[in-house]
Design an enzyme around this catalytic site. Structure first.
Site, PDB file in Angstrom:
ATOM      1  N   HIS B 122     -14.092 -21.407  -8.029  1.00  0.00           N
ATOM      2  CA  HIS B 122     -14.299 -22.827  -7.734  1.00  0.00           C
ATOM      3  C   HIS B 122     -15.312 -22.908  -6.583  1.00  0.00           C
ATOM      4  O   HIS B 122     -15.372 -22.004  -5.744  1.00  0.00           O
ATOM      5  CB  HIS B 122     -12.945 -23.392  -7.302  1.00  0.00           C
ATOM      6  N   ASP B 199      -7.355 -17.488  -3.495  1.00  0.00           N
ATOM      7  CA  ASP B 199      -7.396 -18.917  -3.767  1.00  0.00           C
ATOM      8  C   ASP B 199      -6.252 -19.198  -4.737  1.00  0.00           C
ATOM      9  O   ASP B 199      -6.362 -18.930  -5.936  1.00  0.00           O
ATOM     10  CB  ASP B 199      -8.752 -19.291  -4.368  1.00  0.00           C
ATOM     11  N   GLN B 202      -4.394 -22.855  -8.042  1.00  0.00           N
ATOM     12  CA  GLN B 202      -3.844 -23.026  -9.397  1.00  0.00           C
ATOM     13  C   GLN B 202      -2.672 -22.094  -9.668  1.00  0.00           C
ATOM     14  O   GLN B 202      -2.127 -22.111 -10.770  1.00  0.00           O
ATOM     15  CB  GLN B 202      -4.934 -22.796 -10.458  1.00  0.00           C
ATOM     16  N   LYS B 225      -1.683 -30.502  -6.013  1.00  0.00           N
ATOM     17  CA  LYS B 225      -1.624 -29.924  -7.353  1.00  0.00           C
ATOM     18  C   LYS B 225      -0.209 -29.446  -7.686  1.00  0.00           C
ATOM     19  O   LYS B 225       0.029 -28.853  -8.730  1.00  0.00           O
ATOM     20  CB  LYS B 225      -2.604 -28.753  -7.455  1.00  0.00           C
ATOM     21  N   CYS B 364     -16.080 -28.255 -10.904  1.00  0.00           N
ATOM     22  CA  CYS B 364     -16.417 -27.557  -9.648  1.00  0.00           C
ATOM     23  C   CYS B 364     -16.587 -26.069  -9.852  1.00  0.00           C
ATOM     24  O   CYS B 364     -16.248 -25.275  -8.967  1.00  0.00           O
ATOM     25  CB  CYS B 364     -15.381 -27.823  -8.564  1.00  0.00           C
TER      26      CYS B 364
HETATM   27  C1  LIG Z   1      -9.111 -22.716  -8.235  1.00  0.00           C
HETATM   28  C2  LIG Z   1      -9.306 -23.852  -7.279  1.00  0.00           C
HETATM   29  N1  LIG Z   1      -9.702 -23.605  -6.042  1.00  0.00           N
HETATM   30  C3  LIG Z   1      -9.873 -24.589  -5.141  1.00  0.00           C
HETATM   31  C4  LIG Z   1      -9.664 -25.893  -5.460  1.00  0.00           C
HETATM   32  C5  LIG Z   1      -9.909 -26.927  -4.431  1.00  0.00           C
HETATM   33  O1  LIG Z   1      -8.750 -27.608  -4.113  1.00  0.00           O
HETATM   34  P1  LIG Z   1      -8.815 -28.843  -3.112  1.00  0.00           P
HETATM   35  O2  LIG Z   1      -9.790 -29.806  -3.702  1.00  0.00           O
HETATM   36  O3  LIG Z   1      -7.427 -29.348  -3.093  1.00  0.00           O
HETATM   37  O4  LIG Z   1      -9.275 -28.299  -1.801  1.00  0.00           O
HETATM   38  C6  LIG Z   1      -9.253 -26.207  -6.761  1.00  0.00           C
HETATM   39  C7  LIG Z   1      -9.021 -27.614  -7.163  1.00  0.00           C
HETATM   40  O5  LIG Z   1      -9.790 -28.300  -7.758  1.00  0.00           O
HETATM   41  C8  LIG Z   1      -9.082 -25.170  -7.686  1.00  0.00           C
HETATM   42  O6  LIG Z   1      -8.707 -25.432  -8.940  1.00  0.00           O
END
Ligand SMILES: Cc1ncc(COP(=O)(O)O)c(C=O)c1O
Lengths: 132, 406
Positions: B122, B199, B202, B225, B364
């Site tokens: 991401h 990270d 998910q 999430k 993203c």
């Molecule tokens: C794998 C992953 N990393 C990071 C994020 C970023 O999360 P947040 O927007 O809550 O910081 C997301 C969410 O969209 C994600 O799916």
């Protein structure tokens, strides 16, 4: 249910009339919709009086953006670039014949934005070009 | 399936998108819906104990501080952390990763150091490292992704020969659904002398995660999430690492002592929590973790596995649709679809007309879409409150898209 996907939009998307690159051209401009990565290039031929004699678009995007590009090319051929500079969001909505929410409006207006940035000879396209 | 009872816990799932058209929410990878217990916990905080925390001595401040810190304790147990000192509240996964890049990265990475990422990250786990790399001479290397959406571990082992300082990777891809072998990746990194950042945006919401079993050095996730509110997340870090790191932001709460020209930082975890935090959100997050713990993360995972397996079987009836990512079994509840005849925006828009909420775009993860040579995809993602009947509705919606565009 498919008010957004009127026949004309689906038809123009599947079978666009003006999806072509023009080589040579007098004006060419390219931009992207950063939200969805869609990309659009417009090429124009303009005669010495400033009249657009041919127009074509290329790139990829959704049905709304592609159909509005196709309809816009059709409508600007034969127009003077001074007239094109005056075109607004409403002209695109009239061509499409639909109402759009803020997200899809960006898709619909991408082609006008690119055309106007091109005819104004700008370095960069901005949303201000298509705000009423 | 016990799904019906979970559904009833989420007030929003009772609404119609338009009159007579029930909501089919298949966008939980973007953000999950919130159960009544979370909404109530936040509402109660504002109605009965709203006060600033850690400083006041009055009753409300005491109650609010206790509620805030008890949420931290619940979250700490939920991920099996060694102590609450290892659980830092941030705004979200993105901020957690930025905190590590800013604080640990700026102090401990030097000219020429290597950081390993993957091609399926991401933007939240790419851009902070790119920013750091533009300031310091740091080399970013990427574990490649195979055509079936898996990390190439042989290539990873080769990259480890570069003696990286950090391996930062996603536990589960938000596009492919791939669940990466985190334990193996971390063990290999440690053998090569590297630290690891997971990270877990998910993963923590969807299956049991123990930072102790993984031996992760840093791990980041977001409440929104996992049934919790927006704008609250966690950075887990091993205590010795967090202790050695300089503060991220300066201000109130993160200090022990301040003079006109100097300060000494507070102890963990407060050292990294400058300013008045998102108190109601932390309390809501605690309620979300209670809710999920009550169900059991194995059970959450089982529901999603059943849904994704069924969805992948069903979607095969459409030769016009190709899928990104591995087969069911090695993936979580994410179905990313590409259709030659229709653009993802159009697919999502037509599905919306059926009351179905999915996500269209690059989610993203632009480099990952570039890797698969598609500009964008349409993603349906599942959570504990979804049902096989909703998968059927998705298929009916897709059939409509195909009819319209062929
Ligand atoms: C794998 C992953 N990393 C990071 C994020 C970023 O999360 P947040 O927007 O809550 O910081 C997301 C969410 O969209 C994600 O799916």
């Amino acid at each position: 249910m498919d008010d957004l996907y009127r026949e004309i939009i689906i038809e123009r998307y599947k079978d666009p009339q003006f999806k072509k690159e023009l080589d040579p051209h007098d004006i060419s401009f390219e931009d992207e919709n950063p939200l969805c990565g869609d990309q659009l290039r417009v090429d124009l031929r303009v005669d010495e009086t400033g009249m657009i004699t041919d127009a074509g678009f290329s790139g990829h995007g959704c049905a709304i953006s592609q159909a509005s590009a196709d309809l816009l090319m059709e409508s600007i051929i034969g127009k003077n670039i001074e007239e094109v500079k005056k075109m607004t969001k409403q002209d695109i909505l009239d061509l499409l014949g639909i109402e759009l929410g803020p997200v899809r409006l960006k898709c619909a207006l991408l082609s006008l934005k690119v055309v106007k940035a091109g005819v104004y000879g700008l370095g960069e396209a901005s949303d201000a070009l298509v705000e009423d | 399936m016990k799904v019906k009872s979970y559904r009833a816990d989420f007030p929003i799932l009772m609404r119609d998108v338009k009159p007579g058209l029930p909501l089919v929410y298949l966008d939980s990878a973007a953000t999950s819906q919130k159960p009544e217990v979370v909404i109530t916990a936040m509402d109660n905080y504002y109605r009965s104990m709203n006060a600033n925390i850690h400083r006041g001595v009055h009753t409300l401040a005491e109650e609010a501080t206790a509620a805030y810190e008890s949420a931290r304790a619940k979250i700490s147990r939920f991920i099996d952390a060694g102590s609450t000192r290892e659980v830092i509240f941030t705004r979200n996964t993105t901020e957690s990763i930025n905190l590590v890049a800013y604080s640990w990265g700026r102090k401990f990475l030097k000219d020429g150091d290597v950081v390993i990422l993957t091609e399926m990250e991401h933007h939240a786990n790419l851009v902070p490292w790119q920013i750091l790399a533009s300031e310091k001479n740091i080399k970013l290397e990427f574990i490649p992704v195979s055509d079936d959406g898996l990390l190439d571990l042989a290539a990873y082992k080769d990259l480890l020969k570069l003696e990286p300082k950090l391996v930062s990777f996603t536990h589960m891809s938000n596009v492919l659904g791939t669940i990466n072998p985190a334990k193996e990746i971390i063990d290999l990194a440690h053998l090569a002398g590297a630290l690891t950042l997971v990270d877990a945006a998910q993963s923590v919401p969807h299956f049991p995660v123990s930072v102790k079993d993984l031996d992760a050095d840093f791990l980041a996730f977001s409440a929104h999430k996992m049934c919790g509110p927006t704008a609250i997340g966690v950075l887990y870090g091993k205590e010795n690492l967090l202790t050695a790191m300089p503060p991220f932001m300066g201000g109130g709460d993160m200090i022990r002592k301040v003079a006109l020209r100097s300060f000494s930082p507070n102890e963990l975890p407060y050292k990294f929590e400058a300013g008045t935090p998102a108190i109601a959100e932390v309390i809501g997050f605690g309620a979300a973790v209670d809710y999920l713990s009550g169900i059991g993360m194995e059970n959450v995972q089982a529901v999603e596995e059943e849904l994704i397996t069924y969805a992948m079987e069903q979607v095969r009836q459409f030769p016009q649709i190709s899928l990104l990512g591995p087969d069911a079994g090695s993936k979580g509840g994410v179905l990313s679809m590409v259709m030659d005849i229709a653009h993802p925006h159009d697919v999502a828009q037509i599905l919306d007309q059926h009351g179905i909420a999915v996500r269209a775009g690059h989610h993203c993860a632009m480099p990952l879409h570039t890797r698969f040579q598609v500009p964008a995809s349409t993603r349906a993602s599942f959570y504990l409150y979804n049902t096989p009947e909703e998968v059927d509705k998705l298929m009916a919606g897709l059939a409509h898209v195909i009819k319209l565009f062929s």
